[in-house]
Structure formats: structure tokens, C-alpha cells
Design an enzyme around this catalytic site. Structure first.
Site, mmCIF file in Angstrom:
data_model
loop_
_atom_site.group_PDB
_atom_site.id
_atom_site.type_symbol
_atom_site.label_atom_id
_atom_site.label_comp_id
_atom_site.label_asym_id
_atom_site.label_seq_id
_atom_site.Cartn_x
_atom_site.Cartn_y
_atom_site.Cartn_z
ATOM 1 N N THR A 31 1.147 -1.010 0.039
ATOM 2 C CA THR A 31 0.357 0.309 -0.053
ATOM 3 C C THR A 31 0.913 0.863 0.294
ATOM 4 O O THR A 31 1.898 0.915 0.320
ATOM 5 C CB THR A 31 -0.668 -0.334 1.101
ATOM 6 O OG1 THR A 31 -1.700 1.037 1.039
ATOM 7 C CG2 THR A 31 -0.555 -0.778 2.805
ATOM 8 N N ASP A 32 0.291 2.414 -0.697
ATOM 9 C CA ASP A 32 1.144 3.517 -0.514
ATOM 10 C C ASP A 32 0.793 3.925 0.782
ATOM 11 O O ASP A 32 1.867 5.081 1.311
ATOM 12 C CB ASP A 32 -0.012 5.104 -0.960
ATOM 13 C CG ASP A 32 -1.400 5.129 -1.195
ATOM 14 O OD1 ASP A 32 -2.108 4.487 0.024
ATOM 15 O OD2 ASP A 32 -1.715 6.038 -1.706
ATOM 16 N N GLU A 33 0.188 3.622 2.405
ATOM 17 C CA GLU A 33 -0.010 4.116 3.428
ATOM 18 C C GLU A 33 1.057 3.882 4.219
ATOM 19 O O GLU A 33 1.441 4.933 4.877
ATOM 20 C CB GLU A 33 -0.839 2.831 3.956
ATOM 21 C CG GLU A 33 -2.302 3.591 3.476
ATOM 22 C CD GLU A 33 -3.377 3.175 4.597
ATOM 23 O OE1 GLU A 33 -3.212 3.584 6.197
ATOM 24 O OE2 GLU A 33 -4.931 3.817 3.474
ATOM 25 N N TYR A 39 -1.916 -0.254 10.957
ATOM 26 C CA TYR A 39 -2.374 -1.318 9.663
ATOM 27 C C TYR A 39 -1.073 -0.701 8.664
ATOM 28 O O TYR A 39 -0.115 -1.575 8.268
ATOM 29 C CB TYR A 39 -3.571 -0.665 8.797
ATOM 30 C CG TYR A 39 -3.479 -1.138 7.641
ATOM 31 C CD1 TYR A 39 -2.991 -2.605 6.872
ATOM 32 C CD2 TYR A 39 -3.744 0.308 6.822
ATOM 33 C CE1 TYR A 39 -3.712 -2.032 5.816
ATOM 34 C CE2 TYR A 39 -3.073 -0.346 5.177
ATOM 35 C CZ TYR A 39 -3.435 -1.621 4.782
ATOM 36 O OH TYR A 39 -3.536 -1.715 3.676
ATOM 37 N N LYS A 51 1.580 -3.373 7.778
ATOM 38 C CA LYS A 51 2.282 -3.487 5.807
ATOM 39 C C LYS A 51 4.225 -3.033 6.091
ATOM 40 O O LYS A 51 4.567 -3.980 5.051
ATOM 41 C CB LYS A 51 1.024 -2.552 5.002
ATOM 42 C CG LYS A 51 -0.095 -3.082 4.884
ATOM 43 C CD LYS A 51 0.095 -4.642 4.702
ATOM 44 C CE LYS A 51 0.432 -5.066 3.110
ATOM 45 N NZ LYS A 51 -0.499 -6.205 3.176
#
Ligand code: NAD
Ligand code: DAU
Length: 357
Positions: free
Chosen positions: A134-136, A160, A164
Site C-alpha cells: 500500500t501507499d500508506e 495497519y 504493511k
């Protein structure tokens, strides 16, 4: 035909990926999914009679099971979608995120590495372990900051995102230390068919259809870059086919939008489908913000375009209109996934919290 071990293929993106890959006859698919609250066999109903889709209920952290599947089916690739994926759930209960996203991904890597070492030279060279991220992991941007490129510093802000990020580092380490041919993709916010109604777009559609409040966190000016899920799936297939082992690829939709703008767009589309209930925007309610809420994500997807020739096929306007139509046409699916567990989540996140809607 190749064989792929796909994990998390009963969830939102995984199911879209498996359905599209099987429609195109690209590979035989072994689909390993634990069927947590987020996994639904309804998503795979179209594959019931497909003999080249084998569904296995199980945990990516179950090394005996994963080893058995690898030995039995001899896949050419592992594509790892399995994860706990909802930021709000990670805030209220981070443990499952540590377990699946970090420990589970590490178990999958361990099994894949052992399996890969036992392959002949040619099969070793063509094998791929693709990790969907993810970009997060990059954290939050200011309004004028350049978009995330692949060398942006990792600065995860939610449990989260941190889980990741940890998984991404483990995937990287298995390439640098052991030579496992890995690929990592970091994608922006997806939307489209089969997305769990805990997420912004399906939640808003579902609430609007039922005349319920549309809960916008804080001022609603947080910005996300939105990508139609089909385009994410073609990007993953492209990276799987032609990506360079050890590399990471950012994937985005060139569609930065503030949350409030998204909600107003959905309301306008629903107004045109159901003028009798217009304006749906009257249901918008600003509620307490998400703790640690990232203000802006934006993806620089120049590398995947330059090196692999991928870019999104759908504009946001096309994708969102198709998405609203899909939810209107698939109320039976919405009812099936709006099970007691989901109702309990809605109570916990929106009623028992200070949001109180
Ligand atoms: P999702 O929550 O809809 O689906 C996750 C799936 O994984 C479910 O089917 C669930 O049953 C399964 N699963 C969970 N734990 C498991 C375990 N221990 N073993 C086997 N299966 C397990 O998630 P999604 O939105 O489809 O996201 C898929 C992947 O893409 C995730 O890795 C997520 O981090 C990543 N991602 C999502 C987005 C997005 O906008 N949704 C964007 C970028 C990246
Ligand atoms: O950026 C990629 C990520 O996108 C993925 O890695 C995650 O798995 C995926 O869930 C998604 O994370 P977000 O937190 O951005 O998605 P979500 O749909 O939960 O929220 C989108 C934005 O909308 C976010 O700024 C929070 C806000 N929001 C969300 C909900 C559920 C609201 O304002 N109200 C809500 O009720």
C-alpha cells in the site's frame, strides 16, 4: 498454462484479480484464504464450476498447509493479497494486523523460499513472489509535497500501515539475503465491485441507499488517490509478467480527491438514479476524526509507466459511475456481507465511539 498460488483471493482486490485472471485463462489458480470477516465465497460465485480454480480455506501463517500446497501444485508464482486491511480496525485492535500482515507474510516467505530452493535452475529463474502493498507505508503528505515515488522514506502512521511496512521490509530482505525473486507493489486507494462495506465508498453508497447518515471523519479534506480495482489488477499482472525481481512499483490512479468531494460525487450519482430521494447530500454528517488520520496520499506512478508501460484504463468518473451501478445491481451481495459481524463493527466504530451516529 502457469499455476499461481494467490492468497486473500476471497477479499475485495484478490477476488477481482482471480476473477479477471480466470476470465482471461491466464493461469490455474490455487486460492488460499482464511475467510475472515473480510473474505466472502460469494465474491467467487462465478468460479463454482471452474476446474482451474481451487479454493482452500486456510491461514498464510500455517506453514504445514502452505508447504503442502506448494509441493502439490508446484506454482510458478505466489501473489500475496492476504492481509488485515482496514485502518480503523487496526486502531481499535492492532494484534490481528501484526499476526497476519507481519508474522503471516513471514511464514509465507519462509515456505516460498524453501520451495524455491528445491526447484530446478530454470524454474528458479522464472519463479516470482509478488507482495501486494500500500501507499500508506510512506506516511502523510502536505498539500504541496511531491507525490510518493518508490524511494520515498517509509513513515507509517497507523498500526495497519506499520504492519504493511514491516512486511515490505521482510519481502525485501528475502531478496537481498536469500535471492528469492520478489516483487512489491505499493498501490493507492482502490474502489469497485466486491469492496467490503466498512470502506468509505461502499459504506457511503449503502448508507445513502438506506437513508442513513454519511459519516465524514473530521473536516473531510483528507486526500486520497483513487484507482479502479480492475486497473490495480492489470498493474499487478503486468508487474508479475515483466517486473524486475527485487524492485518495487508504485501504482496509482492520477485521481487525487478529498473525501468530501468523493461523498458529494456519490450523492450526485445516487440523485440521478433515485431522484425521489434527492438530495442525498442532506445525509452528510461530520463526525469525530480518525486518530492519527493521514492528511494526504498521492502516488507518482512514473516508474511502472516508463518501465512496464502500465497506466490506468479508467478515469475516476468512469470507474465511480460503474461502481455505483454495480452496488445498485448487487443488493443481494450487499445483504450477504452485511452480516451480524458487520453490524457489530458499525456499532463499535460509529455508535459506541464518540461519533455517536
Ligand atoms: P480485504 O480485507 O478485502 O481482503 C483481505 C482478504 O485476506 C480476505 O479475503 C481475508 O479473508 C483474507 N485473509 C486475512 N487474513 C488472512 C490469513 N491470515 N490467511 C489467509 N487469508 C487471510 O482486503 P483488500 O482491500 O482486498 O486488500 C488486499 C491487499 O491489498 C491487502 O494486502 C492490502 O493491504 C492491499 N491494498 C489494498 C488497497 C485498498 O484500497 N483496498 C490498496 C492498496 C493495497
Ligand atoms: O491507500 C491505500 C489504502 O486505502 C489501503 O492500504 C487500505 O487497505 C484501504 O482500506 C484504504 O485505506 P483508507 O484508510 O484510505 O480507506 P478507507 O476507505 O477506510 O477511508 C478512506 C478515507 O475516508 C480516509 O481518509 C478515512 C475516510 N473515512 C472513512 C470511513 C470508513 C470517512 O471519512 N468516513 C468513514 O466512515
Amino acid at each position: 498454462m502457469q499455476t499461481w498460488l494467490v492468497t486473500g483471493g476471497a477479499g475485495f482486490i484478490g477476488a477481482n484479480f482471480v476473477l479477471a485472471a480466470r476470465r482471461a485463462g491466464l493461469a490455474r489458480i490455487i486460492n488460499l484464504d482464511l475467510l475472515t470477516y473480510a473474505g466472502h465465497l460469494e465474491n467467487l460465485a462465478g468460479l463454482k464450476t471452474d476446474r482451474d480454480h481451487v479454493f482452500v480455506q486456510g491461514d498464510i501463517g500455517d506453514e504445514a498447509l502452505v508447504t503442502k500446497l506448494l509441493t502439490e501444485h508446484v506454482p510458478d508464482a505466489v501473489v500475496n493479497f492476504a492481509a488485515e486491511s482496514h485502518v480503523d480496525r487496526s486502531i481499535l485492535g492492532p494484534q490481528a494486523f501484526i499476526q497476519t500482515n507481519i508474522v503471516g507474510t513471514h511464514s509465507l516467505l519462509t515456505c516460498a523460499h524453501k520451495y524455491w530452493k528445491g526447484l530446478d535452475r530454470e524454474a528458479q529463474q522464472s519463479f516470482r513472489f509478488l507482495h501486494v502493498s500500500t501507499d500508506e507505508v510512506y506516511g502523510s503528505l502536505g498539500p504541496k509535497d511531491p507525490a510518493f515515488s518508490e524511494d520515498h522514506q517509509y513513515q507509517p502512521n497507523s498500526p495497519y500501515a506499520a504492519s504493511k511496512a514491516a512486511a515490505d521490509h521482510l519481502v525485501r530482505a528475502y531478496h537481498h539475503t536469500y535471492g528469492l525473486p520478489v516483487l512489491t507493489t505499493n498501490c493507492s486507494n482502490n474502489y469497485g465491485p466486491y469492496q467490503h462495506p466498512e470502506k468509505l465508498i461502499p459504506l457511503m453508497i449503502q448508507n445513502a441507499l438506506r437513508g442513513k447518515p454519511l459519516p465524514v471523519y473530521g473536516d473531510g479534506q483528507q486526500v486520497r488517490d483513487w484507482l479502479y480495482v480492475e486497473d490495480h489488477c492489470t498493474a499487478i499482472r503486468t508487474v508479475l509478467e515483466r517486473g524486475r525481481p527485487g524492485e518495487t512499483y508504485n501504482i496509482g490512479g492520477n485521481a487525487e480527491k478529498a473525501n468530501l468531494e468523493i461523498v458529494h460525487t456519490l450523492c450526485r450519482l445516487l440523485d440521478s438514479h433515485m431522484p425521489a430521494n434527492a438530495p442525498h447530500a442532506k445525509l452528510i454528517q461530520h463526525v469525530a476524526d480518525r486518530p492519527g488520520h493521514d492528511r494526504r496520499y498521492a502516488i507518482n506512478a512514473a516508474k511502472i509507466k516508463r518501465e512496464l508501460g502500465w497506466q490506468p484504463a479508467s478515469t475516476f468518473e468512469q470507474g465511480i459511475a460503474r461502481t455505483v451501478q454495480w452496488y445498485l445491481d448487487n443488493d443481494a451481495w450487499v445483504q450477504a456481507v452485511s452480516n451480524p459481524e458487520h453490524q457489530e463493527w458499525l456499532r463499535k466504530n460509529y455508535q459506541q465511539s464518540e461519533r455517536n451516529i
